[in-house]
Design an enzyme around this catalytic site. Structure first.
Site, mmCIF file in Angstrom:
data_model
loop_
_atom_site.group_PDB
_atom_site.id
_atom_site.type_symbol
_atom_site.label_atom_id
_atom_site.label_comp_id
_atom_site.label_asym_id
_atom_site.label_seq_id
_atom_site.Cartn_x
_atom_site.Cartn_y
_atom_site.Cartn_z
ATOM 1 N N LYS A 119 0.820 -1.212 0.000
ATOM 2 C CA LYS A 119 0.000 0.000 0.000
ATOM 3 C C LYS A 119 0.854 1.262 0.000
ATOM 4 C CE LYS A 119 -4.542 -1.182 1.603
ATOM 5 N NZ LYS A 119 -4.631 -2.550 2.131
ATOM 6 N N GLU A 203 -4.502 6.895 8.081
ATOM 7 C CA GLU A 203 -4.966 7.850 7.079
ATOM 8 C C GLU A 203 -6.318 8.450 7.426
ATOM 9 O OE1 GLU A 203 -4.999 5.366 3.538
ATOM 10 O OE2 GLU A 203 -7.132 5.064 3.789
ATOM 11 N N ARG A 295 -5.284 -9.141 -10.061
ATOM 12 C CA ARG A 295 -5.784 -10.502 -10.296
ATOM 13 C C ARG A 295 -7.241 -10.405 -10.726
ATOM 14 N NH1 ARG A 295 -9.146 -10.367 -5.923
ATOM 15 N NH2 ARG A 295 -8.294 -9.374 -4.074
#
Lengths: 505, 183
Positions: A119, A203, A295
């Protein structure tokens, strides 16, 4: 470089292994499937041309055992490995090892998996490309007092999440300073247990957000396409349970803008294969990059329903080195598709996963309905695997029809024998908030009590209760055909009912 | 005839129960039922297609019988009672044999593991007073953390498992005693 794929190893299980195998069959590609010792009787084992046992033990010995899986692939002469979703699908090491052994990995290059799987790293890259991001930072030291300053500066509520993670594991919302440290500690623990990496991010937490993602596909010749959005705002425990396309929230302009951003990301990272770019969209239509899944996604069927495309077939073609067979302007969407995920869990008890034996699954009978499942009557739901039992997908020209179709399909697919969220899903699809398209990721939080109450009221309603009791009385009447506990030790199969049947007579 | 049932945890009594078994033209067995539930007379016809699938009809005195929905019916967990899928709801039903019902004192019910997993953290100590809803321990199962909370206020009488233990589902983890009066 083009290389025809004739045999694929599917390094996965359950519904997604079956779904991939279906397309391989259509394409004339042989399939090699995997199973662990306890799964011998599960449907995915029978779906493959060849099925190989991974032995027993924890997942690290079976579906996550890279060397064992590659050894099986080599021994069985496969040209390519399809990882499905979950397990090794976003494991760069696996991807590298597969390539090293001369086998095609159906997915992006390992560097891209590595980049987008982290991330912190992926956000940095998105910043460089010029993609909008939610303000946040990586927490390096738990004791650091600056964490509190930072959380104050960003403003509560803040979100703690695993740097390496996904699927809600290692995520915590923090509403006040006193909850900050315990939440970070819990998130780190979960992150370590799930991903082997305890780095977490802090965050800004966006209020009333929508989760809208774009399906993308890129070939090896730098052609990048998107296949429109999926609105996956309805989540519990940060996992999606209802997904639909098109999103009731997106205007054509915003759709266009987000689609272009998705393509910009694909170009910026040199993407190859199928992927999903997840955005958080706030109430004013500002969107922020959340993460990219490198994916095939669980909820890919709704995109297939509305675009008429087979995403697995496109994945295979891309892996063979073919060019994507269409232009962006040729990708059209039509109608509305909704997917619900049937989980073995107790919606009335904090969505706690449940286990048991499926006595009766049921099969939806309406046209335009797709049931993707790795379970059938008589199969066990154990703690060893994910509690998702099935994906039920309905397609109709308009949203209201798709909702009705899906409600009916759910009624026909009860998964009797194990506690599921089926009844609860029906309540979601009947709720005013869902019908009006007013869905945010807060949906469950805001409407949970109301839906549970409706469920309980309905159970207590005179009419329905009376009807259910009538069934009880009638079926327990000795004059009726009696079902005894022994009957389900040897569950009745269609073959038992074919008495007197002679083939060819 | 009077019958006692427990339907999704609620006690229900059926009065004036009358049952008649009929065979329809293609050999299916239908049951005609009439009973009194809380003062309402209900009339149903139930047609079983096989040992699982059936169709429910409501029979009005004058009007035609009308289809109210299909159902599937199966034996319940451990062969106890029945589980029915009807009208988008799972119904769990047990027939109650009167006078044999034991009264369970919920005030002493222990905290039981809801599923197999691993105890990550125990948040209380023996002898500690806990409030209703207070987290007792964190269980890891299916790669998720689940916090088990106190279902009622009380005193932790015993903790039967330790941090890090792998446990089965359905076993006693914590014993909770009612708090002393006035304490």
């Amino acid at each position: 470089m083009k290389q025809k794929i004739n045999r694929i190893l599917i390094a996965n299980r359950g519904e997604i292994a079956i779904r991939i195998a279906r397309t391989c069959k259509e394409m004339g590609i042989e399939t090699v499937g995997l199973y662990s010792e306890i799964e011998q009787t599960l449907p995915h084992v029978r779906e493959m041309d060849f099925s190989i046992c991974l032995g027993s033990g924890p997942l690290s010995e079976t579906y996550l055992n890279i060397s064992k899986i590659i050894q099986i692939a080599k021994a069985n002469g496969v040209d390519a490995i399809h990882p499905g979703y979950g397990f090794l699908s976003e494991n760069a090491k696996f991807c590298k090892e597969v390539k090293k052994s001369g086998i095609i990995f159906i997915g992006p290059p390992p560097e891209v998996i590595e980049l987008m799987g982290d991330k912190a790293m992926s956000k940095m890259k998105m910043g460089e490309i010029g993609v909008p991001l939610i303000p946040g930072v990586l927490i390096e030291d738990l004791k650091d007092k600056s964490i509190f300053d930072l959380a104050n500066k960003i403003g509560y509520p803040v979100l703690i999440k695993a740097s390496a993670g996904g699927g809600g594991k290692g995520m915590r919302i923090v509403n006040k300073a006193s909850e900050l440290l315990p939440s970070i500690e819990g998130a780190k623990r979960e992150a370590l247990a799930s991903f082997g990496d305890d780095r977490v991010l802090l965050e800004k937490y966006i209020v009333n957000p929508r989760h809208i993602e774009f399906q993308v596909m890129s070939d090896q010749h730098a052609n990048h396409l998107h296949f429109f959005e999926r609105d996956c705002s309805i989540q519990r425990r940060y996992q999606k349970i209802v997904e639909e396309t098109p999103s009731p929230f997106l205007s054509p302009e915003l759709r266009q803008q987000m689609g272009q951003t998705a393509l910009k990301i694909c170009r910026g990272i040199g993407y190859v294969g199928a992927g999903t770019i997840e955005f958080i969209v706030d109430e004013n239509g500002h969107f922020f990059f959340l993460e990219m899944n490198t994916r095939l996604q669980v909820e890919h069927p709704i995109t297939e329903m509305t675009t008429g495309l087979d995403l697995v077939a496109l994945q295979v073609k891309v892996a063979e080195g073919e060019k994507l067979p269409m232009q962006q302007s040729e990708i059209k969407k039509q109608g509305h598709a909704i997917e619900v995920r049937i989980y073995s869990e107790d919606a009335e008890n904090d969505f706690l996963p449940c286990t048991g034996k499926i006595l009766y699954r049921g099969t939806p009978r309406s046209p335009g309905v797709r049931l993707d499942t790795g379970y059938q009557d008589g199969t066990e739901v154990t703690v060893h695997f994910d509690p998702m039992l099935a994906k039920l997908i309905a397609f109709a020209p308009e949203r209201p029809q798709a909702i009705k179709k899906l409600q009916q399909a759910l009624k026909e697919t009860p998964f009797i024998g194990v506690t599921t969220n089926r009844d609860y899903l029906i309540k979601i699809l009947q709720s005013q908030a869902f019908l009006s398209g007013d869905v945010t990721t807060k949906f469950i939080e805001q409407h949970h009590d109301e839906m549970i109450k409706k469920l309980q009221d309905e159970r207590e309603s005179q009419e329905k209760m009376a009807a259910a009791l009538a069934i009880v009385v009638a079926t327990q009447n000795p004059l009726a055909k009696k079902t005894t506990p022994d009957d389900f030790a040897q569950f009745p199969s269609t073959w038992d009912e074919l008495s007197g049947f002679r083939n060819g007579e | 005839m009077k019958k006692h049932y427990q339907l999704n945890g609620e006690d229900v009594v059926l009065d004036d129960l009358q049952l008649e078994s009929v065979r329809d033209f293609d050999g299916h067995t239908s049951q005609l039922l009439s009973y009194n539930l809380n003062g309402h007379v209900m009339n149903y016809e139930i047609c079983l297609h096989d040992s699982i699938h059936g169709m429910l009809y409501k029979v009005d005195a004058e009007g035609p019988k009308h289809q109210v929905g299909e159902f599937q019916v199966l034996p319940g967990m451990g062969g106890k009672g029945l589980v029915i899928n009807y009208a988008g709801i799972i119904w769990r039903c047990d027939e109650l044999v009167t006078n044999k019902r034991k009264k369970v004192d919920l005030g002493d019910a222990p905290i039981i593991s809801p599923m197999p997993g691993k105890i990550l953290k125990i948040l209380v100590e023996q002898g500690e007073s806990v409030a209703k809803g207070q987290p007792l321990l964190i269980l890891e199962a299916m790669k998720m953390e689940h916090t088990l909370k106190a279902p009622r206020a009380g005193v932790v009488a015993a903790i039967l498992k330790a941090q890090g233990d792998s446990i089965d589902g359905g076993i006693i983890l914590v014993k909770l005693e009612p708090a002393d009066e006035g304490a």
